[in-house]
Design an enzyme around this catalytic site. Structure first.
Site, mmCIF file in Angstrom:
data_model
loop_
_atom_site.group_PDB
_atom_site.id
_atom_site.type_symbol
_atom_site.label_atom_id
_atom_site.label_comp_id
_atom_site.label_asym_id
_atom_site.label_seq_id
_atom_site.Cartn_x
_atom_site.Cartn_y
_atom_site.Cartn_z
ATOM 1 N N ASN A 109 -7.701 10.612 -2.276
ATOM 2 C CA ASN A 109 -8.283 10.879 -0.791
ATOM 3 C C ASN A 109 -8.381 12.272 -0.562
ATOM 4 O O ASN A 109 -8.166 12.724 0.576
ATOM 5 C CB ASN A 109 -6.644 10.475 -0.112
ATOM 6 C CG ASN A 109 -7.025 9.059 0.170
ATOM 7 O OD1 ASN A 109 -7.791 8.374 0.510
ATOM 8 N ND2 ASN A 109 -5.750 8.314 0.038
ATOM 9 N N ASP B 26 -12.651 2.785 4.578
ATOM 10 C CA ASP B 26 -11.578 2.791 5.545
ATOM 11 C C ASP B 26 -11.993 2.071 6.869
ATOM 12 O O ASP B 26 -11.038 1.761 7.780
ATOM 13 C CB ASP B 26 -10.966 3.962 5.465
ATOM 14 C CG ASP B 26 -9.829 4.362 4.476
ATOM 15 O OD1 ASP B 26 -9.686 3.473 3.614
ATOM 16 O OD2 ASP B 26 -9.507 5.586 4.292
ATOM 17 N N LYS C 274 -4.345 -0.924 -6.721
ATOM 18 C CA LYS C 274 -5.254 -0.076 -5.624
ATOM 19 C C LYS C 274 -5.087 1.302 -6.290
ATOM 20 O O LYS C 274 -3.952 1.932 -6.036
ATOM 21 C CB LYS C 274 -4.980 -0.486 -4.432
ATOM 22 C CG LYS C 274 -5.832 0.235 -3.319
ATOM 23 C CD LYS C 274 -5.832 -0.080 -1.831
ATOM 24 C CE LYS C 274 -6.496 0.830 -0.829
ATOM 25 N NZ LYS C 274 -5.982 0.241 0.302
ATOM 26 N N TRP C 275 -6.216 1.698 -6.769
ATOM 27 C CA TRP C 275 -6.328 3.265 -7.318
ATOM 28 C C TRP C 275 -6.841 4.160 -6.118
ATOM 29 O O TRP C 275 -8.136 4.041 -6.467
ATOM 30 C CB TRP C 275 -6.947 3.192 -8.615
ATOM 31 C CG TRP C 275 -7.024 4.507 -9.497
ATOM 32 C CD1 TRP C 275 -7.664 5.435 -9.083
ATOM 33 C CD2 TRP C 275 -6.257 4.951 -10.565
ATOM 34 N NE1 TRP C 275 -7.319 6.507 -9.962
ATOM 35 C CE2 TRP C 275 -6.741 6.105 -10.873
ATOM 36 C CE3 TRP C 275 -5.509 4.034 -11.590
ATOM 37 C CZ2 TRP C 275 -6.123 6.424 -12.415
ATOM 38 C CZ3 TRP C 275 -4.906 4.651 -12.657
ATOM 39 C CH2 TRP C 275 -5.144 5.913 -12.895
ATOM 40 N N ASP C 276 -6.298 5.081 -5.439
ATOM 41 C CA ASP C 276 -6.958 5.656 -4.481
ATOM 42 C C ASP C 276 -7.186 7.447 -4.900
ATOM 43 O O ASP C 276 -6.511 7.695 -5.994
ATOM 44 C CB ASP C 276 -5.686 5.537 -3.070
ATOM 45 C CG ASP C 276 -6.614 5.731 -1.918
ATOM 46 O OD1 ASP C 276 -7.645 6.208 -1.998
ATOM 47 O OD2 ASP C 276 -6.043 5.081 -0.947
ATOM 48 N N ASP D 64 0.824 -1.371 0.041
ATOM 49 C CA ASP D 64 -0.032 -0.005 0.005
ATOM 50 C C ASP D 64 0.766 1.293 0.070
ATOM 51 O O ASP D 64 2.200 1.230 -0.382
ATOM 52 C CB ASP D 64 -1.186 -0.039 1.207
ATOM 53 C CG ASP D 64 -2.250 0.756 1.076
ATOM 54 O OD1 ASP D 64 -2.015 1.973 1.082
ATOM 55 O OD2 ASP D 64 -3.175 0.047 0.890
ATOM 56 N N ASP D 65 0.268 2.476 0.388
ATOM 57 C CA ASP D 65 1.062 3.659 0.576
ATOM 58 C C ASP D 65 2.428 3.646 1.091
ATOM 59 O O ASP D 65 2.633 2.801 2.076
ATOM 60 C CB ASP D 65 0.172 4.546 1.000
ATOM 61 C CG ASP D 65 0.417 6.161 0.964
ATOM 62 O OD1 ASP D 65 1.287 6.311 0.301
ATOM 63 O OD2 ASP D 65 -0.337 6.937 1.555
ATOM 64 N N ARG E 190 -5.382 16.353 3.133
ATOM 65 C CA ARG E 190 -4.472 15.514 3.496
ATOM 66 C C ARG E 190 -3.313 15.959 3.075
ATOM 67 O O ARG E 190 -2.474 15.047 2.212
ATOM 68 C CB ARG E 190 -4.664 14.095 2.980
ATOM 69 C CG ARG E 190 -4.110 13.051 3.820
ATOM 70 C CD ARG E 190 -4.281 11.652 3.238
ATOM 71 N NE ARG E 190 -3.972 10.538 3.912
ATOM 72 C CZ ARG E 190 -3.474 9.379 3.584
ATOM 73 N NH1 ARG E 190 -3.419 9.050 2.086
ATOM 74 N NH2 ARG E 190 -3.009 8.341 4.287
HETATM 75 C C1 GLA Z 1 -6.777 5.626 2.028
HETATM 76 C C2 GLA Z 1 -7.111 4.269 1.662
HETATM 77 C C3 GLA Z 1 -6.377 3.361 2.631
HETATM 78 C C4 GLA Z 1 -4.935 3.550 2.601
HETATM 79 C C5 GLA Z 1 -4.605 4.924 2.601
HETATM 80 C C6 GLA Z 1 -3.162 4.972 2.400
HETATM 81 O O1 GLA Z 1 -7.312 6.018 2.966
HETATM 82 O O2 GLA Z 1 -8.491 4.078 1.717
HETATM 83 O O3 GLA Z 1 -6.934 1.725 2.425
HETATM 84 O O4 GLA Z 1 -4.658 2.923 1.300
HETATM 85 O O5 GLA Z 1 -5.254 5.682 1.739
HETATM 86 O O6 GLA Z 1 -2.685 6.233 2.341
#
Ligand code: GLA
Length: 726
Positions: free
Chosen positions: A478, A546, A474-476, A364-365, A441
């Site tokens: 935020n 989340d 996973k394409w976010d 992930d991130d 953010r």
């Molecule tokens: C969002 C996503 C989380 C995670 C974070 C990473 O909040 O929904 O699942 O990937 O970003 O910064």
């Protein structure tokens, strides 16, 4: 089936169980009927002309309609209908009027594509018939083509409009909804989703009242707050009975859905682009397409309505090789380690995951730029060698040896002010010259209405996933949009920016999924901030929320299932106590809740006790055995966790030979309450054997009496797997 009867100028659009009727009268396209299927006949009498003026003018001096009292298919602003219009046009002379009259129509087999926009598709022209009704304003020569695509077997009608400027000068579209619905009564409940980050898609239901009830987003995303659909039901409708009229917009940006009760106790509903932040300059000869609205009618309550959408979305909206395939059991690193990982830690997690039967590890991130927290590097999609000294390859080679796949997180639409990309291109984000840029953010949003920005994103993503090492993305997304400006578009087109942004995003996604068909894309927006039909066209699953707490997820999944299939809901078992709520829930309960979605884990497997490790192996095996059949099954909501002290549901395979049912107790009552859960969708006279107890039941017992549910411990749950004995 589409029928046009010349004698009375009626259109009849039939699906398996519903009929939708329109009629041309005095040049106006009237709405006659939407409801249970009718077999032909002249429905002219459905339109009741009562001549109620009540201060509203009569059309064409004294002979014509009082339009304010007429059910219309695509109501226009500026003449006799003073209710909310579907379309408003600013003409070259500055006037705000459009008067659309029937000009022609055509019927064809199949379903045309909507240029640049996601939409339901067919695999064979025989699955759909399309009616296009062309309306024209003879003064401005603005034309509107109303598209009606009838998918008879799916019980689905899809609609959109194309506005064409056949005049000689520019006009401005101020509003162009995708679909409008008139009803001659107001005996409706309105059902919608509302929520916020970590509490998405709760259900709200109330009686339709006089005035306008709007669910909308001006956030530049379909959003956590509302969802782009609208459901009207008869006041007593429930899961198994009553009328349900529903429409869903295939779009991911700002939208509006509205239901209004008018002065003569008739109702009007509509859905489309949010006119509050939209307008579009249409030059002579140009066309503008609205997003598609999908509609379905059920005479037997909410379950059938939901199942109609689920089946359509699973099979004729989602695409690609993962549409029908069982999705891999994955482990996502976010709640396992957040930003604190390096190659060694990931390898340990990978090794342990493989031992437990997990099929894919998602980083992930935090793998790119210099991102140790959320204040930098978005836009710099280059591996951080401090954490991964051997690049992605280092971890990929390790996982490959273990026989498991690799996934990776991107947040492509964003840019951190502290990034090389921003230092090189400070003008690439949405912004308004000379005004401060609001950060959410710690980040800004890239301007995807600009081709060079989309090209940059394509190249940076392709450089990572084009190596063949990545199986999943996973394409976010935020944050929501503010300071929505794009200088290259000039001052006249600033109200086009959000929609142009989405056209840019959709075309970028189209390129990526076409060029990388073996990659499974999952969309995410702080969880479910863009859980919409638009993105499902490109990415067949969505990180649902989340909030990974099983008890909270019960309500979120229940609300999401009104419209969206379980296979689209990415659902993971996370650690206990839960990181968002602190709830302590048994492993089995977390598993039971996640099992019917696209399943995985959101925890550090190396930290699990031996018992839980065994459970991960066991549950993974169950998902591998049943996951594909459940994903394609019919989903039934059995108990409402919003209203009751438990949640319960079941999924029944298409051939009714397998039923997987879940129950979770959310609030304990001393000495219990004789709880039993009646299942649905089974064959009454078939015998079903429950996997864990070995007990055999008849379908009619399961559906009429049901199964005893545990009632003594809070957050206790039970999963039943029932297979037909042949
Ligand atoms: C969002 C996503 C989380 C995670 C974070 C990473 O909040 O929904 O699942 O990937 O970003 O910064």
């Amino acid at each position: 089936m589409i029928r046009f009867t010349k004698d009375n100028s009626q259109f009849q659009l039939d699906t398996k169980t519903s009929t939708y009727n329109m009629q041309v009268r005095d040049g106006f396209l009237l709405h006659l009927y939407w409801g249970a299927r009718l077999e032909g006949g002249d429905h002219s009498y459905f339109f009741r002309e009562q001549g109620r003026a009540a201060f509203s003018p009569r059309m064409e001096n004294c002979g014509g309609f009082i339009l304010d009292d007429v059910p219309l298919e695509y109501p226009c602003w500026g003449r006799g209908d003073l209710r909310t219009p579907a379309i408003e046009i600013e003409n070259p002379d500055g006037s705000n009027i459009v008067d659309l009259r029937y000009e022609s129509h055509a019927v064809s087999a199949g379903k045309p594509r909507i240029p640049g926009l996601p939409a339901v598709y067919v695999e064979n022209d025989s699955e759909c018939e399309t009616l296009v009704v062309t309306l024209r304003d003879k003064y401005s020569n603005v034309c509107v083509d109303l598209y009606y695509c009838v998918m008879e077997d799916y019980d689905i009608l899809t609609r959109y409009a194309c506005v064409r400027n056949e005049g000689s000068e520019n006009v401005i579209i101020r509003r162009a909804m995708s679909a409008s619905f008139d009803f001659d009564h107001i005996r409706f409940d309105v059902i919608s989703n509302y929520g916020t980050h970590c509490r998405e898609r709760q259900i709200e239901r109330h009686a339709l009242q006089h005035g306008r009830y709007t669910m909308s987003s001006r956030r530049g995303a379909s959003s956590h707050v509302h969802n782009p659909f609208l459901i009207l039901t008869s006041p007593t409708a429930d899961e198994t009975s009553g009328d349900a009229y529903a429409t869903v917009l295939v779009y991911s940006g700002s939208f509006a859905a509205e239901a209004a009760a008018g002065q003569f106790d008739s109702a009007r509903a509509m859905i489309g682009l949010n006119p509050e932040e939209f307008s579009w300059t249409l030059a002579s000869g140009e066309s503008f397409y609205t997003p598609e609205a999908i509609q379905t009618y059920s005479a037997t309550g909410l379950t059938q309505m939901s199942q109609n959408f689920h089946r359509l979305f699973r099979t004729r909206l989602c695409r690609g090789k993962f549409r029908d395939a069982r999705r891999p059991v994955l482990l996502n690193s976010w709640e396992a380690c957040y930003f604190s990982f390096d190659e060694e830690r990931l390898k340990k997690i990978g090794t342990c995951s493989a031992e437990l039967g997990i099929e894919l590890l998602v980083i992930d991130d935090g793998w790119f730029g210099k991102r140790d927290t959320d204040n930098c590097s978005l836009g710099d999609w280059v591996v951080d060698k401090r954490k991964l000294p051997n690049g992605i390859e280092g971890i990929y080679n390790h996982l490959k040896e273990l026989g498991i796949g690799l996934g990776i997180w991107f947040e492509p639409e964003m840019i951190s002010p502290d990034s090389d990309l921003y230092r090189a291109h400070p003008d690439w984000c949405l912004h308004i010259a000379d005004r401060p840029r609001s950060e959410g953010r710690n980040q800004l949003i890239l301007d995807l209405s600009r081709g060079e920005v989309c090209d940059y994103l394509y190249d940076s993503i392709a450089a990572v996933i084009g190596t063949g090492m990545i199986d999943y993305v996973k394409w976010d997304f935020n944050r929501n949009m503010t300071e929505v400006g794009s200088e290259p578009l000039g001052k006249e087109k600033q109200r086009e920016v959000t929609h142009r942004y989405y056209l840019g995003l959709y075309s970028l996604l189209e390129r990526l999924i076409t060029d990388f068909p073996n990659v499974l894309f999952e969309s995410c927006s702080g969880g479910g901030g863009r859980f919409d039909a638009g993105l499902l066209y490109y990415m067949p699953q969505v990180w649902t929320s989340d909030n990974s707490d099983a008890i909270e997820r019960l309500r979120i999944q229940h609300g999401t299932s009104l419209v969206y299939p379980m296979s689209a809901m990415s659902a993971h078992v996370s650690a206990s106590p839960n990181h968002q709520t602190g709830h302590v829930t048994p492993f089995d309960t977390r598993f039971t809740v996640a099992f019917t979605g696209s399943f995985g884990y959101e925890l550090d497997p190396t930290q699990l006790c031996d018992e839980d490790k065994q459970r991960v192996i066991h549950t993974g095996n169950l998902f591998k055995e049943y996951g594909e059949r459940i994903a394609k099954g019919n989903y039934y909501r059995l108990r409402d966790p919003h209203e009751e002290t438990c949640g319960a549901w079941c999924t029944v395979s298409e051939d009714q030979s397998l039923c997987i049912a879940g129950y979770v107790l959310t609030h304990v009552r001393m000495y219990g309450n004789n709880e039993r859960i009646a299942l649905r969708g089974l064959k009454p006279d078939a015998l079903y054997k429950e996997k864990f107890t070995g007990i055999t039941y008849r379908g009619d017992q399961l559906m009429n009496f049901g199964l005893h549910a545990p009632t003594t411990l809070e957050y206790q749950s039970i999963l039943w797997i029932l297979e037909e004995q042949k």
